[in-house]
Enzyme design. Structure first.
Site, PDB file in Angstrom:
ATOM      1  N   THR A   1      61.365 -12.339  19.269  1.00  0.00           N
ATOM      2  CA  THR A   1      61.013 -13.318  18.247  1.00  0.00           C
ATOM      3  C   THR A   1      59.826 -12.871  17.393  1.00  0.00           C
ATOM      4  OG1 THR A   1      60.074 -15.540  17.982  1.00  0.00           O
ATOM      5  CG2 THR A   1      59.628 -14.465  20.052  1.00  0.00           C
ATOM      6  N   ASP A   2      59.742 -13.412  16.185  1.00  0.00           N
ATOM      7  CA  ASP A   2      58.579 -13.119  15.324  1.00  0.00           C
ATOM      8  C   ASP A   2      57.308 -13.782  15.851  1.00  0.00           C
ATOM      9  OD1 ASP A   2      59.154 -15.771  14.720  1.00  0.00           O
ATOM     10  OD2 ASP A   2      59.233 -15.499  12.547  1.00  0.00           O
ATOM     11  N   GLU A   3      57.457 -14.739  16.785  1.00  0.00           N
ATOM     12  CA  GLU A   3      56.264 -15.468  17.267  1.00  0.00           C
ATOM     13  C   GLU A   3      55.294 -14.571  18.016  1.00  0.00           C
ATOM     14  OE1 GLU A   3      56.738 -19.326  18.876  1.00  0.00           O
ATOM     15  OE2 GLU A   3      58.363 -19.860  17.525  1.00  0.00           O
TER      16      GLU A   3
ATOM     17  N   TYR B   1      55.221 -19.604  25.408  1.00  0.00           N
ATOM     18  CA  TYR B   1      56.523 -19.009  25.062  1.00  0.00           C
ATOM     19  C   TYR B   1      56.328 -17.639  24.415  1.00  0.00           C
ATOM     20  CZ  TYR B   1      60.531 -17.901  22.079  1.00  0.00           C
ATOM     21  OH  TYR B   1      61.555 -17.244  21.445  1.00  0.00           O
TER      22      TYR B   1
ATOM     23  N   LYS C   1      57.344 -13.830  25.670  1.00  0.00           N
ATOM     24  CA  LYS C   1      58.225 -12.926  24.920  1.00  0.00           C
ATOM     25  C   LYS C   1      57.481 -11.623  24.588  1.00  0.00           C
ATOM     26  CE  LYS C   1      61.910 -13.525  23.568  1.00  0.00           C
ATOM     27  NZ  LYS C   1      63.271 -13.329  24.171  1.00  0.00           N
TER      28      LYS C   1
END
Ligand code: NAD
Ligand code: DAU
Length: 351
Positions: free
Chosen positions: A132-134, A157, A161
């Protein structure tokens, strides 16, 4: 069959689109969908492919190393596309450990199995980690995340990741495992579980319930139609350069409040309600803890190297999404009964 692919998390939102694409596009591949069927996994997402001869569903938990090893030993997969994860930021704030277990330990279990069973011929295999970009943290008003942006995760989260991405890279650098990673922005589209902003808002507007917007709705996300993500995953799995990362994004930045207003206008039309009716449901609620302000993706590497680009503007994709939800009432009722009700009461203080 000349290729056996393991897709993890294939009963979830993005995974189901990936499985559908691979099963239909590659009749000479056998696609194994490994999924624990948590609250987010739903075999109804794959009804249209479940009886295809090149598709097998396997129920199991990636946290169970013995089970994963036995599965690799039995099937000798040629490749892995790893999507299984706990994926909702709000749930990670309530229960971080669950995210460590699945997203970190589960990923390392898969890497270990790939390392063990592929050792004799790494060059014939490929481990694709979907991220993810997060992991890049939060942007200010300007700038874009590139593949070189330093990791700076803020939620449990995104921290889990980020950790899994680091392990995937470490297995490449240390053991030579043939890996590729992608980091994508916010997906939307059919089969999206209604705990996430857009499907939750569609569900609530349809039922004339308050639409909760965190803080002032000023946070910005980049939105990508889920089928465009599935196309990118297919492409990166087959042609992405090993040991590298690709950013995937929609080039579609929206403030939360603006996208919700657009959705309200669309829903008024679709439900034959007077203009402005659904907007009255917008309710500003307590902000998410550690809420990242802005995500925006530079996907030029993927566009220039592999020739991918998003196919839909948000307005088109959103209309397709709303049409899907309105004509798949039963899917929505099924996933919003039972445990979902309890989650909703706790998350939104019974509003
Ligand atoms: P999702 O929550 O809809 O689906 C996750 C799937 O994983 C479910 O089917 C669930 O049953 C399965 N799963 C969870 N724990 C498991 C375990 N221990 N063992 C086996 N299966 C397990 O998630 P999603 O939105 O489809 O996201 C898929 C992947 O893409 C995730 O890795 C996520 O981090 C990443 N991603 C998501 C987005 C997005 O906008 N949704 C964007 C970028 C990246
Ligand atoms: O950027 C990619 C990520 O996008 C994925 O890695 C995650 O798995 C996926 O869940 C998504 O994360 P977000 O936190 O951005 O998505 P969510 O739909 O939860 O929230 C989108 C924005 O809307 C965010 O700024 C928080 C806000 N929001 C969310 C909910 C659920 C609200 O204002 N109200 C809500 O009720």
């Amino acid at each position: 069959m000349n290729k056996k692919l393991l897709v993890t998390g294939g009963a979830g939102f993005i995974g189901s689109h990936v499985v559908r694409r691979l099963v239909n596009k590659y009749p000479d591949y056998h696609i194994f969908n490994l999924d624990k069927l948590t609250y987010a996994g739903n075999l109804a997402n794959l009804k249209d492919v479940e009886s295809k001869p090149n598709y097998t569903f396997v129920k199991g938990d990636i946290v169970d190393a013995d089970f994963i090893n036995a599965l690799f030993s039995e099937h000798r997969f040629d490749g892995v596309i790893h999507l299984a994860a706990e994926s909702h930021v709000d749930r990670s704030i309530t229960n971080p450990l669950e995210f460590v277990m699945t997203n970190v330990i589960g990923t390392v279990n898969l890497l270990n199995a790939a390392k063990k069973y592929w050792a004799e011929a790494y060059s014939e295999h490929r481990f694709y980690h979907v991220s993810t970009d997060e992991v890049y943290g939060s942007l200010g008003e300007i700038g874009l995340f590139t593949e070189e942006t330093k990791y700076d995760p803020h939620s449990p989260y995104s921290a889990s990741k980020a950790s899994s991405d680091h392990f995937v890279r470490a297995y490449h650098d240390t053991f030579g495992l043939p890996v590729v990673i992608s980091n994508c922005s916010n997906n939307y589209g059919p089969f999206h579980f209604p705990e996430k902003l857009l499907p939750l808002a569609i569900h609530n507007i349809k039922n004339n319930k308050p639409v909760p917007v965190y803080g002032k709705g000023e946070n910005i996300r980049d939105w990508l139609f889920v089928e465009d993500h599935a196309v990118a995953i297919d492409l990166i799995f087959h042609t992405g350069k090993l040991g590298t990362t690709y950013n995937i994004g929609g080039n579609n930045e929206w403030k939360n409040i603006d996208i919700i207003r657009l959705l309200c206008q669309l829903m008024d039309k679709k439900l034959n309600r007077p203009a402005g009716n659904s907007e009255k449901l917008i309710t500003f609620v307590k902000d998410r803890a550690g809420h990242d302000l802005r995500y925006a993706i530079d996907s030029s590497k993927l566009q220039n190297e592999l020739g991918w680009k998003p196919s839909l503007r948000l307005e088109e994709g959103l209309e397709r999404t709303v049409d899907w939800y309105l004509s798949n009432d039963q899917w929505l009722s099924n996933v919003t009964s039972g445990a979902y009700q309890q989650y909703y009461e706790t998350q939104y203080d019974g509003r």
